[in-house]
Design an enzyme around this catalytic site. Structure first.
Site, mmCIF file in Angstrom:
data_model
loop_
_atom_site.group_PDB
_atom_site.id
_atom_site.type_symbol
_atom_site.label_atom_id
_atom_site.label_comp_id
_atom_site.label_asym_id
_atom_site.label_seq_id
_atom_site.Cartn_x
_atom_site.Cartn_y
_atom_site.Cartn_z
ATOM 1 N N LYS A 83 0.859 -1.191 0.000
ATOM 2 C CA LYS A 83 0.000 0.000 0.000
ATOM 3 C C LYS A 83 0.895 1.240 0.000
ATOM 4 O O LYS A 83 1.808 1.350 0.836
ATOM 5 C CB LYS A 83 -0.852 -0.041 1.269
ATOM 6 C CG LYS A 83 -2.168 0.665 1.180
ATOM 7 C CD LYS A 83 -2.945 0.362 2.467
ATOM 8 C CE LYS A 83 -4.311 0.942 2.463
ATOM 9 N NZ LYS A 83 -4.970 0.758 3.772
HETATM 10 O O1 G3P Z 1 -9.523 1.807 4.763
HETATM 11 C C1 G3P Z 1 -9.053 3.032 5.218
HETATM 12 C C2 G3P Z 1 -9.447 3.217 6.621
HETATM 13 O O2 G3P Z 1 -8.661 2.462 7.487
HETATM 14 C C3 G3P Z 1 -9.564 4.616 7.055
HETATM 15 O O3 G3P Z 1 -10.730 4.668 7.732
HETATM 16 O O4 G3P Z 1 -12.325 5.527 9.346
HETATM 17 O O5 G3P Z 1 -9.876 6.060 9.586
HETATM 18 O O6 G3P Z 1 -11.223 7.105 7.770
HETATM 19 P P1 G3P Z 1 -11.044 5.914 8.665
#
Ligand code: G3P
Length: 217
Positions: A83
């Site tokens: 990634k």
């Molecule tokens: O898949 C990406 C994720 O881990 C980010 O999620 O909720 O931190 O914006 P969030």
């Protein structure tokens, strides 16, 4: 739609994997921090558990260093997806690693143009962050729709991985638009089963079964 689980918690992954709900896993430095585990160790365990792609994120910011990190991560297992962030260095890393046959997930995508660049650089997956766009009063789902349209216009192979999913409605909307993959935390995936009419209907069936003295075994 493929389901990836967005966590580095082994028990949560295993529970959903046993139900056939896990087509892959995504992690990032914040999720590794939450797990409290060593990145190489926990990523190897996840790769052994799950058949599909497992995203592990680089932390360098210069392309040369990212490439070194990406190659090290790629050695963990065959199902590793490296990634990289959506920066020029990330795109350069994406092109180099993709050319070497490594799967690459380009993350932190917040615009259709960024997604276009990632596809040109040979990304296996593009990760538009829905929830974080919603957080700043934009509509994350518009971005998924724009990328779908652009990738379909030019038959790009890059898969749209709807990320930063926070609600069950995000899953439905992303599926309707045609995101190839969604990645969500385990609790969001588990909430997808809930419906009050299911609970109410089951309650009635059980009451009637008791009244009728129905026995199966
Ligand atoms: O898949 C990406 C994720 O881990 C980010 O999620 O909720 O931190 O914006 P969030």
């Amino acid at each position: 739609m493929k389901f990836f689980v967005d966590t580095a918690e082994i028990d949560a992954i295993a529970e959903l994997n046993d139900l056939g709900m896990v087509d892959g896993v995504t992690t990032n430095p914040s999720l590794i921090m939450k797990s409290g585990r060593d990145i190489l160790e926990v990523t190897k365990e996840i790769c052994d558990l799950v058949d599909g792609p497992v995203s592990a994120e680089v932390i360098a910011t210069e392309a040369d260093d990212m490439i070194v990190e990406g190659r090290k991560l790629a050695k963990i297992a065959e199902n590793i997806t490296v990634k990289v962030p959506l920066t020029w260095a990330g795109l350069k890393t994406c092109k180099t690693l993709s050319d070497e046959g490594t799967m690459v997930n380009v993350t932190l995508c917040f615009s259709a143009n960024q997604a276009l660049l990632a596809a040109k650089a040979g990304a296996t997956f593009i990760s538009p962050f829905i929830g974080r766009l919603d957080d700043i009063n934009l509509d994350g789902m518009d971005l998924i729709a724009d990328i779908r349209e652009i990738y379909d216009n030019y038959a790009f192979d890059t898969e749209i991985l709807a990320a930063s999913i926070r609600t069950v409605n995000h899953v439905t909307e992303a599926a309707k638009i045609g995101a190839d993959v969604m990645t969500a935390p385990p609790d969001v995936i588990k909430k997808m089963v809930n419906h009050p009419l299911t609970d109410k209907g089951l309650d009635q069936f059980l009451k009637d079964a008791a009244k009728a003295g129905i026995k199966i075994v």
